[in-house]
Enzyme design. Structure first.
Site, mmCIF file in Angstrom:
data_model
loop_
_atom_site.group_PDB
_atom_site.id
_atom_site.type_symbol
_atom_site.label_atom_id
_atom_site.label_comp_id
_atom_site.label_asym_id
_atom_site.label_seq_id
_atom_site.Cartn_x
_atom_site.Cartn_y
_atom_site.Cartn_z
ATOM 1 N N ASP A 68 -6.332 7.069 8.578
ATOM 2 C CA ASP A 68 -6.542 5.548 8.042
ATOM 3 C C ASP A 68 -7.854 4.966 8.747
ATOM 4 O O ASP A 68 -8.254 5.094 9.960
ATOM 5 C CB ASP A 68 -5.675 4.936 8.885
ATOM 6 C CG ASP A 68 -5.354 3.306 8.447
ATOM 7 O OD1 ASP A 68 -6.458 2.933 7.806
ATOM 8 O OD2 ASP A 68 -4.461 2.689 8.821
ATOM 9 N N ASP A 122 -12.791 1.179 2.613
ATOM 10 C CA ASP A 122 -11.602 1.591 3.287
ATOM 11 C C ASP A 122 -10.833 2.771 2.361
ATOM 12 O O ASP A 122 -10.555 2.453 1.383
ATOM 13 C CB ASP A 122 -10.686 0.533 3.111
ATOM 14 C CG ASP A 122 -9.344 0.652 3.929
ATOM 15 O OD1 ASP A 122 -8.954 1.473 4.626
ATOM 16 O OD2 ASP A 122 -8.233 -0.163 3.482
#
Length: 416
Positions: A110, A288
């Site tokens: 992440d 992201d």
């Protein structure tokens, strides 16, 4: 689990068991560390969209309630983390070995959170680690992770070990199709996780490897292979401490934006054009690896929809175009710094081999551009997600506060 994943786990485990038996000291190395990543499968469009919507909602909450000062992170920081860590189009995991008895954990990578934690699926029981009893929690849009901080060694390979790393062990987290999260976001995105000391951050894996001399630079390189129907060949690479030059032609860098809240993540400035049409003027957003699509501010999305002739499909929420429109589709040009990165027409569409997963017909054509809930000027006017990163090797450079991109072997591939 694929045959390749099984074999990797077996070799990984045997090597680490050999290390624990011999008690040989770890060889100090500071060259980049490249780890294989495996893609998580998703089951349906509901799970897919729920994941991304959760991240967007968390970012929205962050933007609304956080201080707008780039040097003063809001408190507590709301991480752009997975609502449901399994069943995602964009989720990739790396394997890490922890504890005595030794166990291998699949951790989702992440880039928008800094906290590493385990225990979501495989319980953490260790005689070698220490439970500090410090409460830790990370709030998600559709749930939360709660637990305590442990200190233990984390093995990524037989000779890459993070000694006495502080990480969370979950006591309350359900519905997850992975064992936890490996946070590679900027360290400040971990603020607020420690419940008794919310202004204190937890050193990331990158921080620890740098401090221990295992790597020279706090740099991460990411390579994703475009998704296909054959899950066995979908893979990625996470390089820690540098990049893997075999995976790109060249790199171009841009500084982290100074516009909050994007400045607290891997945020950059960019503009987007389609032919002679300006889709999004120079503005801030984030890169992201945990978001699936290319997200644009509402006004930019509407302009893209107009020039492509996309029609919203009510069954799945995707913009759909006809084969004739696809034949006339132009490159979507993303201008970052002094570089121009082109998403070719094939890179702008959903993989047709996976249309069934999103309730589409075999020959339907869906676009991968989606809308944020705010208009441009919010400080997060785009998200370059997985669909962008799979086409361009991506580098997060914490030392120089910059993000880099480079053409990879799939930049111009017709995989979709």
């Amino acid at each position: 689990m694929t045959f390749q994943q099984v074999m990797f786990s077996v070799v990984f485990l045997l090597a680490l068991l050999a290390f624990s038996v011999t008690g040989s000291p770890v060889e100090v190395r500071n060259s980049p560390i490249t780890l294989p990543m495996s893609r998580l499968a998703f089951s349906n469009i509901t799970d897919l969209l729920r994941n991304d919507e959760a991240r967007l909602a968390a970012f929205e909450e962050y933007s609304t309630h956080g201080r707008r000062d780039a040097d003063s992170p809001p408190h507590p920081i709301v991480p752009l983390s997975h609502a449901d860590l399994g069943n995602t189009y964009s989720g990739y995991t790396v394997q890490a070995g922890i504890g005595d008895p030794f166990a291998i954990y699949d951790l989702i990578v992440d880039s928008a959170s800094a906290t590493t934690w385990v225990g979501a699926r495989l319980p953490h029981v260790s005689n070698s680690g220490v439970n500090t009893e410090e409460p830790v929690a990370v709030n998600y849009r559709y749930g939360s992770f709660e637990g305590t901080i442990w200190e233990d060694d984390i093995f990524f390979t037989e000779d890459i070990v993070v000694r006495e790393m502080r990480f969370g062990v979950a006591s309350n987290m359900g519905g997850v199709n992975a064992d936890g999260v490996l946070g590679i976001g900027p360290t400040l995105t971990g603020l607020g996780a420690l419940q008794d000391d919310p202004e204190q951050t937890i050193p990331t894996v990158i921080d620890c490897l740098l401090e221990q001399g295992a790597i020279r630079r706090p740099v991460v390189g990411i390579f994703f292979q475009p998704i296909t129907a054959n899950a066995a060949v979908n893979h990625g690479e996470l390089t820690i401490g540098g990049t893997n030059p075999k995976m790109y032609d060249y790199l171009k860098y841009t500084d982290i934006t100074t516009t909050a809240p994007s400045s607290l993540y891997w945020g950059i400035n960019q503009r987007i054009t389609y032919g002679n049409t300006l889709i999004l003027d120079y503005t801030a957003g984030i890169v992201d690896c945990g978001s699936t699509f290319l997200y644009l501010a509402v006004d930019a999305y509407e302009r893209y929809k107009a020039v492509t002739g996309g029609i919203l499909n009510p069954a799945n929420g995707f913009l759909q175009i006809s084969p004739q429109r696809y034949d006339r589709l132009l490159d979507l040009e993303i201008h970052i710094g002094d570089s121009n990165w082109k998403l070719i027409p094939n890179a702008q569409i959903w993989p047709r081999s996976l249309n069934e997963k999103i309730e589409g017909g075999a020959n339907d054509i869906f676009l991968i551009v989606k809308a944020l809930k705010t208009r441009s000027g919010a400080g997060y006017d785009f998200i370059n997600g997985y669909v962008f990163i799979q086409r361009f090797y991506t580098v997060f450079d914490g030392a120089k506060r910059r993000v880099g991109f480079g053409p990879n072997m799939f930049t111009y591939a017709l995989t979709n």
